[in-house]
Design a protein around this motif. Structure first.
Motif, PDB file in Angstrom:
ATOM      1  N   PHE A  50      40.835  35.942  45.308  1.00  0.00           N
ATOM      2  CA  PHE A  50      40.235  35.006  46.263  1.00  0.00           C
ATOM      3  C   PHE A  50      41.254  34.494  47.264  1.00  0.00           C
ATOM      4  O   PHE A  50      42.466  34.606  47.062  1.00  0.00           O
ATOM      5  CB  PHE A  50      39.599  33.826  45.514  1.00  0.00           C
ATOM      6  N   GLU A  57      34.124  31.469  45.651  1.00  0.00           N
ATOM      7  CA  GLU A  57      34.179  32.774  46.311  1.00  0.00           C
ATOM      8  C   GLU A  57      33.668  33.878  45.387  1.00  0.00           C
ATOM      9  O   GLU A  57      32.927  34.758  45.826  1.00  0.00           O
ATOM     10  CB  GLU A  57      35.607  33.071  46.794  1.00  0.00           C
ATOM     11  N   ASP A 114      35.146  34.469  52.362  1.00  0.00           N
ATOM     12  CA  ASP A 114      35.395  33.271  53.175  1.00  0.00           C
ATOM     13  C   ASP A 114      36.055  33.709  54.483  1.00  0.00           C
ATOM     14  O   ASP A 114      37.269  33.866  54.557  1.00  0.00           O
ATOM     15  CB  ASP A 114      36.288  32.305  52.408  1.00  0.00           C
TER      16      ASP A 114
END
Length: 205
Positions: A50, A57, A114
């Motif tokens: 992540f 996430e 993200d």
């Protein structure tokens, strides 16, 4: 040299040695994050790695394949997205790094990429070039206000993410807002994850 001066010098040397030993200990005992380097065109499986927050996430099942990266102007980027460049400052300046990537999701119902936390480490390693949110939202208005790429289970999506670096004017000069910093051509690295493994894609633009 007097005995008192010898004592002071000895104490100073010992203090410096203690500080050096402490710094070395901290460096050696600090958690080591493995780094993976990948090539353009190579499928990078995130496997739960992540950028900012592991639980939200939740990237298991997600993979990213970078197809190409090129330096363009904002006008060129938006034109390739089928969007006009009205109101975009410095629209004809080549300071945007456009990275086209295919994202796949196999079997994940909750995770996402993200987008605004993605970054590019420039060739000198001095700057982290961030996603240009203004251009990203113009190109993909559906994610404005929630800049994540969340795919439905067992699907894929290709997008082109713009990166840019903004600077400020010299000191004592009237502030006129951020201005674009020309992207330094050469080798750089796209950061796909930071923990527990840093996954990088090597770019040459």
């Amino acid at each position: 040299m007097t005995r008192r001066r010898w004592v002071l010098v000895t104490v100073a040397v010992l203090a410096a040695a203690v500080v050096t030993a402490r710094i070395l200990y901290v460096n050696l005992s600090a958690p080591h994050v493995p780094v993976e380097h990948h090539r353009v065109g190579e499928r990078v499986e995130l496997d739960g790695a992540f950028l900012f927050e592991r639980d939200t996430e939740s990237t298991d099942g997600y993979s990213v394949t970078v197809e190409k990266a090129e330096v363009v102007t904002p006008a060129q980027y938006l034109s390739s997205m089928g969007v006009g460049d009205g109101g975009v400052p410095w629209a004809d300046e080549p300071y945007v790094l456009a990275v086209t990537m295919e994202v796949e999701n196999e079997g994940n119902d909750t995770g996402y990429i993200d987008l605004v936390t993605l970054g590019v480490i420039d060739g000198g390693g001095d700057d982290m070039v961030q996603v240009d949110a203004d251009l990203l939202y113009r190109a993909y208005p559906q994610i404005d206000g929630n800049p994540v790429l969340k795919l439905v289970r067992d699907s894929e999506f290709t997008l082109t993410v713009p990166f840019s670096l903004k600077g400020q004017g010299p000191y004592f000069q009237e502030a006129t807002g951020a201005y674009p910093v020309p992207f330094e051509r050469g080798r750089c690295e796209l950061v796909l994850s930071n923990q527990p493994v840093q996954k990088l894609v090597d770019l040459d633009v």
